[in-house]
Design a protein around this motif. Structure first.
Motif, short mmCIF file in Angstrom:
data_model
loop_
_atom_site.label_atom_id
_atom_site.label_comp_id
_atom_site.label_asym_id
_atom_site.label_seq_id
_atom_site.Cartn_x
_atom_site.Cartn_y
_atom_site.Cartn_z
N PHE A 1 0.82 -1.21 0.00
CA PHE A 1 0.00 0.00 0.00
C PHE A 1 0.85 1.26 0.00
O PHE A 1 0.70 2.13 -0.87
N TYR A 2 1.73 1.39 0.98
CA TYR A 2 2.49 2.63 1.12
C TYR A 2 3.61 2.77 0.08
O TYR A 2 3.87 3.87 -0.41
N GLY A 3 4.23 1.66 -0.27
CA GLY A 3 5.31 1.71 -1.26
C GLY A 3 4.81 1.62 -2.68
O GLY A 3 4.91 2.57 -3.45
N ASP A 4 4.24 0.47 -3.04
CA ASP A 4 3.82 0.24 -4.43
C ASP A 4 2.70 1.17 -4.87
O ASP A 4 2.76 1.74 -5.95
N PHE A 5 1.65 1.31 -4.05
CA PHE A 5 0.50 2.11 -4.46
C PHE A 5 0.75 3.61 -4.27
O PHE A 5 0.64 4.39 -5.22
N LEU A 6 1.09 4.04 -3.07
CA LEU A 6 1.26 5.48 -2.82
C LEU A 6 2.60 6.03 -3.29
O LEU A 6 2.79 7.23 -3.32
N GLY A 7 3.52 5.16 -3.66
CA GLY A 7 4.80 5.63 -4.19
C GLY A 7 5.73 6.20 -3.13
O GLY A 7 6.59 7.03 -3.45
N ALA B 1 -4.00 5.39 -12.33
CA ALA B 1 -3.29 4.68 -13.40
C ALA B 1 -2.72 3.35 -12.92
O ALA B 1 -2.53 2.43 -13.73
N LYS B 2 -2.49 3.21 -11.63
CA LYS B 2 -1.95 1.96 -11.10
C LYS B 2 -3.00 0.85 -11.01
O LYS B 2 -2.66 -0.31 -10.83
N GLN B 3 -4.28 1.21 -11.11
CA GLN B 3 -5.38 0.26 -11.04
C GLN B 3 -5.24 -0.69 -9.85
O GLN B 3 -5.40 -1.91 -9.96
N TYR B 4 -4.95 -0.10 -8.70
CA TYR B 4 -4.83 -0.85 -7.44
C TYR B 4 -6.19 -1.43 -7.10
O TYR B 4 -7.19 -0.72 -7.07
N ARG B 5 -6.25 -2.71 -6.85
CA ARG B 5 -7.54 -3.37 -6.70
C ARG B 5 -8.30 -2.98 -5.44
O ARG B 5 -9.50 -3.21 -5.34
N HIS B 6 -7.63 -2.36 -4.45
CA HIS B 6 -8.28 -2.04 -3.20
C HIS B 6 -8.65 -0.57 -3.04
O HIS B 6 -9.23 -0.20 -2.02
N ARG C 1 -15.07 20.33 -0.74
CA ARG C 1 -15.67 20.61 0.57
C ARG C 1 -16.14 22.06 0.63
O ARG C 1 -15.49 22.95 0.08
N PRO C 2 -17.26 22.32 1.32
CA PRO C 2 -17.80 23.68 1.38
C PRO C 2 -16.89 24.67 2.12
O PRO C 2 -17.08 25.87 2.01
N TRP C 3 -15.89 24.19 2.83
CA TRP C 3 -15.00 25.09 3.56
C TRP C 3 -13.76 25.45 2.75
O TRP C 3 -12.80 26.02 3.27
N GLY C 4 -13.77 25.11 1.43
CA GLY C 4 -12.73 25.59 0.54
C GLY C 4 -11.56 24.63 0.31
O GLY C 4 -10.52 25.06 -0.19
N TRP C 5 -11.75 23.38 0.63
CA TRP C 5 -10.69 22.40 0.41
C TRP C 5 -11.21 21.25 -0.44
O TRP C 5 -12.40 20.95 -0.43
N ARG C 6 -10.32 20.60 -1.18
CA ARG C 6 -10.63 19.41 -1.96
C ARG C 6 -9.94 18.24 -1.28
O ARG C 6 -8.73 18.29 -1.03
N ASP C 7 -10.69 17.20 -0.99
CA ASP C 7 -10.17 16.06 -0.24
C ASP C 7 -10.19 14.79 -1.09
O ASP C 7 -11.15 14.53 -1.81
N MET C 8 -9.15 13.98 -0.92
CA MET C 8 -9.08 12.66 -1.53
C MET C 8 -8.75 11.66 -0.42
O MET C 8 -7.59 11.41 -0.11
N PRO C 9 -9.79 11.10 0.21
CA PRO C 9 -9.54 10.13 1.28
C PRO C 9 -9.23 8.75 0.72
O PRO C 9 -9.83 8.30 -0.26
N ILE C 10 -8.26 8.09 1.35
CA ILE C 10 -7.89 6.73 0.97
C ILE C 10 -7.66 5.94 2.26
O ILE C 10 -6.84 6.32 3.09
N ALA C 11 -8.38 4.83 2.40
CA ALA C 11 -8.20 3.97 3.57
C ALA C 11 -7.07 2.98 3.30
O ALA C 11 -7.00 2.37 2.22
N ASP C 12 -6.18 2.83 4.28
CA ASP C 12 -5.13 1.82 4.14
C ASP C 12 -5.68 0.45 4.56
O ASP C 12 -6.82 0.36 5.04
#
Length: 123
Positions: A23-29, A86-91, A99-110
């Motif tokens: 997850f941390y190495g292969d997927f998140l780089g 682009a990595k097409q990680y299966r998980h 978000r209405p408070w002015g931020w864009r979020d990309m949540p990812i669960a490990d």
């Protein structure tokens, strides 16, 4: 000397070293900077990094609570999303939420229930 804070480094609980590396190495780089064990059969404590982002990962009981949510402020969120998709990680196929408070979020669960929220200010 005036106190100066240099870094905040969350400690995230992990349960499976192979899944953490995937997850941390292969997927998140992220680079697997180092790991420590007090003995070969004891839990690992490791550091991963990418650019200015540092995270500690620990198999030790009491280091972090599964289900921790960490906000990671950054620039280049769209490029990170494109790289991860682009990595097409299966998980995980992360999406970006405005978000209405002015931020864009990309949540990812490990794989251990921790949620990394990569977030970028709008505008």
């Amino acid at each position: 000397m005036t106190p100066r804070f240099e870094a905040t480094i969350p400690i995230l609980r992990i349960f499976d070293l192979a899944k953490a590396r995937e997850f941390y190495g292969d997927f998140l780089g992220m680079a697997w900077d180092w790991e420590h064990r007090f003995a070969p059969d004891l839990p690992v404590f490791a550091q991963v990094s990418r650019g200015g982002l540092l995270l500690f990962l620990s198999e030790h009981f009491g280091d972090g609570i599964p289900g921790t949510r960490v906000l990671l402020r950054m620039r280049g969120l769209d490029a990170l999303q494109a790289e991860l998709l682009a990595k097409q990680y299966r998980h995980a196929r992360p999406g970006i939420e405005d978000r209405p408070w002015g931020w864009r979020d990309m949540p990812i669960a490990d794989p251990f229930g921790n949620v990394l929220v990569f977030t970028e200010e709008m505008g």
